[in-house]
Scaffold this motif. Structure first.
Motif, PDB file in Angstrom:
ATOM      1  N   MET A  92       0.854  -1.181   0.000  1.00  0.00           N
ATOM      2  CA  MET A  92       0.000   0.000   0.000  1.00  0.00           C
ATOM      3  C   MET A  92       0.898   1.242   0.000  1.00  0.00           C
ATOM      4  SD  MET A  92      -2.898   0.925   2.782  1.00  0.00           S
ATOM      5  CE  MET A  92      -4.027   2.232   2.457  1.00  0.00           C
ATOM      6  N   GLU A  93       0.529   2.189  -0.816  1.00  0.00           N
ATOM      7  CA  GLU A  93       1.302   3.421  -0.923  1.00  0.00           C
ATOM      8  C   GLU A  93       0.710   4.462   0.028  1.00  0.00           C
ATOM      9  OE1 GLU A  93       3.526   5.207  -4.761  1.00  0.00           O
ATOM     10  OE2 GLU A  93       1.356   5.151  -4.858  1.00  0.00           O
ATOM     11  N   ILE A  94       1.610   5.089   0.833  1.00  0.00           N
ATOM     12  CA  ILE A  94       1.166   6.089   1.801  1.00  0.00           C
ATOM     13  C   ILE A  94       2.066   7.311   1.731  1.00  0.00           C
ATOM     14  CG2 ILE A  94       0.133   4.432   3.414  1.00  0.00           C
ATOM     15  CD1 ILE A  94       2.706   4.791   5.115  1.00  0.00           C
ATOM     16  N   ILE A  95       1.579   8.416   2.296  1.00  0.00           N
ATOM     17  CA  ILE A  95       2.348   9.648   2.427  1.00  0.00           C
ATOM     18  C   ILE A  95       2.558   9.883   3.914  1.00  0.00           C
ATOM     19  CG2 ILE A  95       2.408  12.130   2.012  1.00  0.00           C
ATOM     20  CD1 ILE A  95       0.448  11.588  -0.342  1.00  0.00           C
ATOM     21  N   LEU A  96       3.806   9.971   4.344  1.00  0.00           N
ATOM     22  CA  LEU A  96       4.107  10.162   5.757  1.00  0.00           C
ATOM     23  C   LEU A  96       3.825  11.597   6.176  1.00  0.00           C
ATOM     24  CD1 LEU A  96       7.444   8.164   6.097  1.00  0.00           C
ATOM     25  CD2 LEU A  96       5.167   7.460   6.784  1.00  0.00           C
ATOM     26  N   LYS A  97       3.211  11.760   7.328  1.00  0.00           N
ATOM     27  CA  LYS A  97       2.914  13.081   7.883  1.00  0.00           C
ATOM     28  C   LYS A  97       3.882  13.474   8.983  1.00  0.00           C
ATOM     29  CE  LYS A  97      -0.003  14.381   5.198  1.00  0.00           C
ATOM     30  NZ  LYS A  97       0.408  15.505   4.391  1.00  0.00           N
ATOM     31  N   GLU A  98       4.697  12.534   9.463  1.00  0.00           N
ATOM     32  CA  GLU A  98       5.739  12.821  10.444  1.00  0.00           C
ATOM     33  C   GLU A  98       6.845  11.796  10.271  1.00  0.00           C
ATOM     34  OE1 GLU A  98       4.530  10.894  14.615  1.00  0.00           O
ATOM     35  OE2 GLU A  98       3.128  12.433  13.966  1.00  0.00           O
ATOM     36  N   PHE A  99       7.972  12.042  10.883  1.00  0.00           N
ATOM     37  CA  PHE A  99       9.114  11.140  10.791  1.00  0.00           C
ATOM     38  C   PHE A  99       8.779   9.801  11.441  1.00  0.00           C
ATOM     39  CE2 PHE A  99      12.857   9.315  12.881  1.00  0.00           C
ATOM     40  CZ  PHE A  99      13.633   9.035  11.772  1.00  0.00           C
ATOM     41  N   VAL A 100       9.037   8.718  10.713  1.00  0.00           N
ATOM     42  CA  VAL A 100       8.871   7.370  11.246  1.00  0.00           C
ATOM     43  C   VAL A 100      10.219   6.674  11.097  1.00  0.00           C
ATOM     44  CG1 VAL A 100       7.662   5.166  11.052  1.00  0.00           C
ATOM     45  CG2 VAL A 100       6.438   7.299  10.588  1.00  0.00           C
ATOM     46  N   ASN A 101      10.790   6.280  12.225  1.00  0.00           N
ATOM     47  CA  ASN A 101      12.117   5.666  12.232  1.00  0.00           C
ATOM     48  C   ASN A 101      12.132   4.414  11.356  1.00  0.00           C
ATOM     49  OD1 ASN A 101      14.767   5.318  12.901  1.00  0.00           O
ATOM     50  ND2 ASN A 101      14.367   4.444  14.909  1.00  0.00           N
ATOM     51  N   GLY A 102      13.093   4.339  10.453  1.00  0.00           N
ATOM     52  CA  GLY A 102      13.233   3.186   9.574  1.00  0.00           C
ATOM     53  C   GLY A 102      12.321   3.212   8.367  1.00  0.00           C
ATOM     54  N   LEU A 103      11.499   4.241   8.243  1.00  0.00           N
ATOM     55  CA  LEU A 103      10.553   4.309   7.138  1.00  0.00           C
ATOM     56  C   LEU A 103      10.768   5.547   6.278  1.00  0.00           C
ATOM     57  CD1 LEU A 103       8.339   2.527   6.080  1.00  0.00           C
ATOM     58  CD2 LEU A 103       6.707   3.780   7.455  1.00  0.00           C
ATOM     59  N   GLY A 104      10.874   6.725   6.904  1.00  0.00           N
ATOM     60  CA  GLY A 104      11.099   7.917   6.111  1.00  0.00           C
ATOM     61  C   GLY A 104      10.808   9.204   6.855  1.00  0.00           C
ATOM     62  N   GLU A 105      10.998  10.298   6.131  1.00  0.00           N
ATOM     63  CA  GLU A 105      10.806  11.648   6.650  1.00  0.00           C
ATOM     64  C   GLU A 105       9.395  12.143   6.327  1.00  0.00           C
ATOM     65  OE1 GLU A 105      13.036  13.591   8.293  1.00  0.00           O
ATOM     66  OE2 GLU A 105      14.563  12.030   8.282  1.00  0.00           O
ATOM     67  N   VAL A 106       9.113  13.352   6.769  1.00  0.00           N
ATOM     68  CA  VAL A 106       7.822  13.978   6.505  1.00  0.00           C
ATOM     69  C   VAL A 106       7.650  14.162   5.001  1.00  0.00           C
ATOM     70  CG1 VAL A 106       6.454  16.070   6.865  1.00  0.00           C
ATOM     71  CG2 VAL A 106       7.873  15.175   8.706  1.00  0.00           C
ATOM     72  N   ASP A 107       6.446  13.887   4.503  1.00  0.00           N
ATOM     73  CA  ASP A 107       6.047  14.024   3.100  1.00  0.00           C
ATOM     74  C   ASP A 107       6.763  13.061   2.165  1.00  0.00           C
ATOM     75  OD1 ASP A 107       4.135  15.944   3.631  1.00  0.00           O
ATOM     76  OD2 ASP A 107       5.509  17.617   3.331  1.00  0.00           O
TER      77      ASP A 107
END
Length: 148
Positions: free
Chosen positions: A1-16
């Protein structure tokens, strides 16, 4: 599933960041906790517009930082400190005193952006400090510590 991050998630990515994760992880954790949103076509368009505007603002801030760095290039500061007869300073010279000396010369720089190369400064002499004006722009200034 494709998502857009709204905050930093360790090991996943940065905001946006646009990332692919397993559907269960997205539905059960990331989306309900507000850490991400589903990457629908309308959300992707909004993300693209947000990134375009942010890049325009970042370019302007970077240009301002480079202009300030050019002005700071030849600046030499003199910091006065109380010393003993052997040249040792009572206490030490820190970034607060450097920020105040820069402000006296007309440069408004946050003390948290200043790092002294040789820490701590406890003797009279010449030293260097680095000022990070932007994540890509930094300038090195010289400063002398003299006895008052």
């Amino acid at each position: 599933m494709e998502i857009i991050l709204k905050e930093f998630v360790n090991g996943l990515g940065e905001v946006d960041d646009l990332v692919n994760v397993k559907a269960g992880f997205a539905r059960n954790y990331l989306i309900p906790t507000g850490k991400a949103i589903a990457a629908t076509p309308s959300a992707k368009k909004q993300l693209a517009e947000t990134l375009r505007q942010r890049e325009h603002k970042a370019a302007k801030i970077r240009e301002e930082a480079q202009a300030l760095a050019a002005k700071l290039e030849g600046v030499k500061l003199t910091i006065g400190a109380k010393t003993s007869s052997t040249g040792k300073i009572f206490g030490s010279v820190n970034t607060i005193q450097l920020a105040e000396a820069l402000e006296a010369k007309g440069f408004n720089v946050d003390r948290k952006r200043i790092t002294i190369d040789q820490d701590p400064v406890k003797e009279v002499g010449s030293y260097k400090a680095t000022i990070r004006l932007h994540k890509e722009v930094s300038v090195v200034i010289d400063f002398d510590v003299v006895s008052e």
